[in-house]
Design a protein around this motif. Sequence first.
Motif, PDB file in Angstrom:
ATOM      1  N   TYR A 285       8.978   5.113  -1.729  1.00 20.91           N
ATOM      2  CA  TYR A 285       7.795   4.849  -0.909  1.00 20.91           C
ATOM      3  C   TYR A 285       8.187   4.556   0.529  1.00 20.91           C
ATOM      4  CZ  TYR A 285       3.811   2.358   1.034  1.00 20.91           C
ATOM      5  OH  TYR A 285       2.794   1.958   1.859  1.00 20.91           O
ATOM      6  N   GLU A 286       9.220   3.717   0.718  1.00 25.73           N
ATOM      7  CA  GLU A 286       9.667   3.381   2.078  1.00 25.73           C
ATOM      8  C   GLU A 286      10.227   4.596   2.800  1.00 25.73           C
ATOM      9  OE1 GLU A 286      12.479   0.271   1.543  1.00 25.73           O
ATOM     10  OE2 GLU A 286      11.016  -1.177   0.771  1.00 25.73           O
ATOM     11  N   TRP A 679       2.546  -3.539  -5.780  1.00 22.69           N
ATOM     12  CA  TRP A 679       2.357  -3.593  -4.333  1.00 22.69           C
ATOM     13  C   TRP A 679       2.473  -2.207  -3.705  1.00 22.69           C
ATOM     14  CZ3 TRP A 679       5.703  -2.043  -0.549  1.00 22.69           C
ATOM     15  CH2 TRP A 679       7.032  -1.834  -0.912  1.00 22.69           C
ATOM     16  N   GLU A 683      -0.427  -0.540  -1.433  1.00 26.00           N
ATOM     17  CA  GLU A 683      -0.165  -0.043  -0.086  1.00 26.00           C
ATOM     18  C   GLU A 683      -0.538   1.423   0.056  1.00 26.00           C
ATOM     19  OE1 GLU A 683       0.757  -1.614   2.673  1.00 26.00           O
ATOM     20  OE2 GLU A 683       0.571  -3.488   1.566  1.00 26.00           O
ATOM     21  N   LYS A 684      -0.272   2.214  -0.959  1.00 24.24           N
ATOM     22  CA  LYS A 684      -0.670   3.621  -0.912  1.00 24.24           C
ATOM     23  C   LYS A 684      -2.183   3.755  -0.817  1.00 24.24           C
ATOM     24  CE  LYS A 684       0.980   6.598  -3.692  1.00 24.24           C
ATOM     25  NZ  LYS A 684       1.358   7.228  -4.973  1.00 24.24           N
ATOM     26  N   LYS A 686      -4.327   1.473   0.358  1.00 24.49           N
ATOM     27  CA  LYS A 686      -4.762   0.988   1.668  1.00 24.49           C
ATOM     28  C   LYS A 686      -4.510   2.030   2.746  1.00 24.49           C
ATOM     29  CE  LYS A 686      -3.433  -3.166   2.726  1.00 24.49           C
ATOM     30  NZ  LYS A 686      -2.570  -4.364   2.821  1.00 24.49           N
ATOM     31  N   MET A 687      -3.361   2.683   2.694  1.00 24.26           N
ATOM     32  CA  MET A 687      -3.043   3.696   3.685  1.00 24.26           C
ATOM     33  C   MET A 687      -4.009   4.875   3.591  1.00 24.26           C
ATOM     34  SD  MET A 687      -1.048   4.366   6.177  1.00 24.26           S
ATOM     35  CE  MET A 687       0.234   3.144   5.874  1.00 24.26           C
TER      36      MET A 687
END
Length: 715
Positions: A285-286, A679, A683-684, A686-687
């Motif tokens: 992911y990062e 998490w 985050e995915k 939310k993005m």
Amino acid sequence: MSEQLTNVKSVFHKRFANLSSAISNRLWRNADTNYKCDVLLTFPELIDDRVIVWFLEKFIQLQPDIRVSIKHHFTTGVYGFYLTFTYERVLKGAEALQLEKPIKQEFGGGYQRLLFHELDIYEGVEDEDKFFSTQERQSIVFHLLYSIRILENETLNGIKFKIDQSLIQRGLEKKLISQVIPLHNKEQLNHLRETWVWPKNIFKAQPIVDIRQYFGVKIALYFCWLSFYTRALCLPALYGTYIWYYSGQSQELDDKLFIIHSLLNIIWATGFLIFWRRRQAELAYEWNTLDMEQLEDTRATYKGQLRRSPVTNKYAPYYPAWKRLLFRLSVTMPMLIFNLVLVSFCILIIFRFQAWIDRQLKLGHLPSLMSLTQLLPKILLALVTTVFDDVYKRVCRWLTDKENYREQRTHDNQMIAKMFACACVNSYLSVFYIAFFTHTHIRLSDQLITIFVIKQFWDHVKEAIIPYIVSNTRLSMLIQLSKKEHDRYAERKDLNQELKRILDQWNNSKQIKTTDEISVDYSLSARDFIPSFETLSLSQAEIECLQPKWPDLYEDYLELVIQFGYIIFLSALFPLAAFFSLLNNILEIRADAFKLCMICQRPFSQRVKDIGHWQKIMEYMVIAAIVVNCIFCSIRGVFRRMLPNLPFAAEIFLLACIEHILIIVCKIIRSSIESVPYWVRVEKAKMEYRRREALTKLECNALHLKEGQTQENTT
């Protein structure tokens, strides 16, 4: 006589000074830096002049966006093409490779796959020097070079080039091209050497961000996995040392410690694989590879008869599946079986030889001084396994290449399966034979100590120290001969003039596009690039050409996965296995870094989202370890001593039930824990939400602007 000795001494001192400076890597640091290029293509030393001219003309004809500088290397006497592409072409290549780049905040932020027709939304796209890292540019240029296809059938020096064949790949196959390599960035590489390679950093955290930016995701993920695995080994090393310290006091205590150690190993291995699977999802992911699609582009080395594709209506190589199946049945399987039977036979013969020596020493038929001959079978066994290990790797590579797979992922999986199968027999057969058939604890301990200490130390010497000394010694010797190449360069005066003429004509014809010709909405900065022809006495690129190629990560992963098998299979019999593995891996991290930064050529970067087939192999190994440890419990009589009145059939039934329960529990735990952390999923989401909101806002603004313009036109 004294004068002659003085001359010999001075010559020797000069050679030794050059050798020592090469080994200390001063030559590389003092060499001329690279030119503004991304990839270096070199030709064989004694290649026909027509071949070099022909390839230069083809590059200009088939890919006008290419940028070529030609340089003659005096040290090796070869010609090098220093290649790159225009920024516009590099952007299109990035789109073909599905690279993800950062998006401007007004468009939602985050990362998105690069699309050439939507360059406005990407952050920093105007800066050519910073938008792509060096390893990204090199991968793009590598892809663009291999995508150059022949337009019509031609023949060069008796070698046929057919329509739609890869120009570069065909040249490499027929030895018309020596190598295609990416070039190092001296400043970034020196930084990695200072912060990563040298022994002073042995207990410091690895600079993973710098490794990924310089060598790419695949290599960075390997070092993350190696570091994660090494830290995880601290736990089995701790309780293994504790169990080893208290073992041997009584049979009852040894039996309890054996069962406890076996269960702890299974729990540790299962937890390690679960936590790593989640950790690699976080890293993916990062690094923006979590959602990447597995590219199914045709491998550059894929061969076959050219046919029109029913999908694209273009010529593409086609290799029938029945030919691959026939090769696997008639060549691959018999060859692998023969090799496995051969190594098994050799190992058994060595064990028989060991038993004969033991009997002769016990009967006193050999002198007391000849007791040293006990070491001879162990030395022979180490030599045999080492030799067969190298042979297996070469055979597996050759067989997989001959099987001719279209997709890289399939090719990798087949390679991994073959190498792992051969390595299992080569590595585990001797210790399993001792454990299952001889029941000699001392011999098993000696064999495992030999594997964990001597063999692993020799692997470091073989993989790092010897190649470093050999490559740098060869370099220092070639530098002494570089003066002779000046004469050979003068002899090829006609070729040099012809190459200069072609480059000058290409430059004067204004085939190089200017910035205004790039089809985007705004001006992009472009590097000043003028084709040139130069000669070099010693350059950094020339030194890199003399270095060995990076051998990929198959062997590095295989070595550590086999080590993982020793821990979960046999550490209950040898509790210090995890401790020795921990010490080895601390050195392995720096040894691999040393090999990557000091010995080998810079590899082309690759984007991956996980460690591939190795994860599944280790999961299967945990299941096999449950079965193996249950068998050891039966063979060592652990249950028989703990439950003396238990019949043999009941003991086997009980062990089978325990084995099945443990396997089911492991599978349930593994399937019940999400491979992607919570998490990351949040985050995915939310993005994606912010991106949709930003697009909706932009669409509304565009709609209001259009309505306002319509009203103005009507009034």
